[in-house]
Motif scaffolding. Sequence first.
Motif, PDB file in Angstrom:
ATOM      1  N   GLY A 319     -67.689  43.426  25.909  1.00  0.00           N
ATOM      2  CA  GLY A 319     -66.578  43.906  26.726  1.00  0.00           C
ATOM      3  C   GLY A 319     -65.817  42.797  27.430  1.00  0.00           C
ATOM      4  O   GLY A 319     -65.198  43.039  28.469  1.00  0.00           O
ATOM      5  N   LEU A 320     -65.824  41.594  26.867  1.00  0.00           N
ATOM      6  CA  LEU A 320     -65.085  40.506  27.488  1.00  0.00           C
ATOM      7  C   LEU A 320     -63.590  40.681  27.241  1.00  0.00           C
ATOM      8  O   LEU A 320     -63.169  41.199  26.206  1.00  0.00           O
ATOM      9  N   THR A 321     -62.787  40.208  28.179  1.00  0.00           N
ATOM     10  CA  THR A 321     -61.339  40.220  27.992  1.00  0.00           C
ATOM     11  C   THR A 321     -60.975  39.189  26.926  1.00  0.00           C
ATOM     12  O   THR A 321     -61.780  38.299  26.601  1.00  0.00           O
ATOM     13  N   PRO A 322     -59.754  39.256  26.362  1.00  0.00           N
ATOM     14  CA  PRO A 322     -59.365  38.244  25.370  1.00  0.00           C
ATOM     15  C   PRO A 322     -59.531  36.813  25.881  1.00  0.00           C
ATOM     16  O   PRO A 322     -60.014  35.944  25.153  1.00  0.00           O
ATOM     17  N   LEU A 355     -65.662  32.002  33.509  1.00  0.00           N
ATOM     18  CA  LEU A 355     -67.065  31.881  33.117  1.00  0.00           C
ATOM     19  C   LEU A 355     -67.971  32.732  33.997  1.00  0.00           C
ATOM     20  O   LEU A 355     -68.932  33.338  33.516  1.00  0.00           O
ATOM     21  N   LYS A 356     -67.658  32.780  35.294  1.00  0.00           N
ATOM     22  CA  LYS A 356     -68.462  33.612  36.194  1.00  0.00           C
ATOM     23  C   LYS A 356     -68.417  35.076  35.750  1.00  0.00           C
ATOM     24  O   LYS A 356     -69.433  35.775  35.764  1.00  0.00           O
ATOM     25  N   SER A 357     -67.229  35.539  35.343  1.00  0.00           N
ATOM     26  CA  SER A 357     -67.101  36.911  34.865  1.00  0.00           C
ATOM     27  C   SER A 357     -67.892  37.108  33.574  1.00  0.00           C
ATOM     28  O   SER A 357     -68.543  38.146  33.375  1.00  0.00           O
ATOM     29  N   VAL A 358     -67.844  36.104  32.681  1.00  0.00           N
ATOM     30  CA  VAL A 358     -68.611  36.172  31.439  1.00  0.00           C
ATOM     31  C   VAL A 358     -70.106  36.264  31.748  1.00  0.00           C
ATOM     32  O   VAL A 358     -70.833  37.070  31.148  1.00  0.00           O
ATOM     33  N   PHE A 359     -70.568  35.446  32.703  1.00  0.00           N
ATOM     34  CA  PHE A 359     -71.987  35.476  33.065  1.00  0.00           C
ATOM     35  C   PHE A 359     -72.392  36.855  33.584  1.00  0.00           C
ATOM     36  O   PHE A 359     -73.454  37.389  33.242  1.00  0.00           O
ATOM     37  N   ASP A 360     -71.530  37.443  34.426  1.00  0.00           N
ATOM     38  CA  ASP A 360     -71.841  38.755  34.990  1.00  0.00           C
ATOM     39  C   ASP A 360     -71.980  39.812  33.895  1.00  0.00           C
ATOM     40  O   ASP A 360     -72.881  40.651  33.921  1.00  0.00           O
ATOM     41  N   LYS A 361     -71.067  39.776  32.908  1.00  0.00           N
ATOM     42  CA  LYS A 361     -71.062  40.800  31.868  1.00  0.00           C
ATOM     43  C   LYS A 361     -72.207  40.628  30.868  1.00  0.00           C
ATOM     44  O   LYS A 361     -72.656  41.610  30.274  1.00  0.00           O
ATOM     45  N   THR A 362     -72.634  39.400  30.667  1.00  0.00           N
ATOM     46  CA  THR A 362     -73.696  39.153  29.696  1.00  0.00           C
ATOM     47  C   THR A 362     -75.066  39.025  30.337  1.00  0.00           C
ATOM     48  O   THR A 362     -76.075  38.866  29.642  1.00  0.00           O
ATOM     49  N   GLY A 363     -75.104  39.069  31.677  1.00  0.00           N
ATOM     50  CA  GLY A 363     -76.382  39.065  32.372  1.00  0.00           C
ATOM     51  C   GLY A 363     -77.064  37.723  32.433  1.00  0.00           C
ATOM     52  O   GLY A 363     -78.303  37.660  32.440  1.00  0.00           O
ATOM     53  N   VAL A 364     -76.280  36.630  32.496  1.00  0.00           N
ATOM     54  CA  VAL A 364     -76.866  35.294  32.601  1.00  0.00           C
ATOM     55  C   VAL A 364     -76.291  34.595  33.830  1.00  0.00           C
ATOM     56  O   VAL A 364     -75.387  35.112  34.499  1.00  0.00           O
TER      57      VAL A 364
END
Length: 384
Positions: A319-322, A355-364
């Motif tokens: 569910g990451l944004t483009p 990257l912070k948003s990516v970490f939140d969505k992927t649980g890392v």
Amino acid sequence: MGRYGGTERTVRVRDSVVRAAGAARTVEDFFDAVTRAMAPALRFDVWAGVTVDPDTLINTGGNYRNAVPDTLMPRMLDIEYREGDVNSLPELARRPVPVGLLSEAVGGDLHRSPRYRDIAGPLGYRDELRVLLRDRHGAWGALVLGVGDDGEGFGPAATSFAAALAQPLGDALRRLHLTRRAQEEPAGTAPGLILLDDAYRPVHLTPAVARWFDDLPEGPAPAPPLGAVRGPAAGGAPGEGAGPGGRPPGLPPAVYAVAAAVRAPGARETLTSWAVTRSRGRVRLHAWQVDGPAPARVAVVVEQAAPGEHIALIVAAYGLTPRERDIATLVLRGLPTAEIARYARLSPHTVQDHLKSVFDKTGVRSRRDLVGALFARHFGPRRP
């Protein structure tokens, strides 16, 4: 409301369907669970579940054993991806509500549809309801429901019920994509080559093809669900070309789909898609048209997909944004923040925010965790 029993009952059944989808542990179980849960509210005689590539909407696998005999599979996918018909998956993807009723799309004249003339009609279906399973991140599959000649048909209540399921089932199917992990193919296994004629009959298969596809999910060969197949759609006499137990030696639907898509008007010279196997994970399919007098018209090569080829699908399924997808892909390729900022034309500070948003969505919690987690979850060999 007839079978629907009123709005309150419909909502209860819809919630039951969503729970069943969420409880499924594999994509293979997903469609079985969903259709069982739908039955109290939606009358249908046959069904098919399809998974698709979210970028191309090309079929990557599915369960047709309750709807379409293997003998008709090549023709069905030729209509879907080369010839064209109403309510195609790309057409549904463009609609605000991704649901299509065949009888409605053809204005009541079912014989306007090649899918009806060559597939549904000969099998005894009177109508077809299609639901594209998508969420806000993309389309992940489709559910196709058929009703027989003696059925009551699909009305507005049925299409509304199906429409209410498109988003939650799409979300559940997207999440199940994340549970599929690629497994490395042992060294020395050669790619497989498949040559198909105009009717998608195999002209030549290299020996490796059986090793790539012998572990695909497979159920018992069904009898035609609503009456014997009639006329040219049957592709020959009953039982012709059948394997042990009367099962025709069909290739996976994903092979027929990419072969038909590459023959469509305006298609690229070479198309790439994929299929899913139980033990080998996602395998890559490459298709192109074959010129010359030989009976072969399409070539399809099957080979193990490299880990990097899964990156786009995996990050989309989270569910990451483009923009987040672009940055996550660059991280997985090993680029430092400064280079990511240069490629993406962003400031390093903005890259860190993404990257912070990516970490939140992927649980890392870190870049290293991101790389390690994604490869461990989705690209590494399965543990016994």
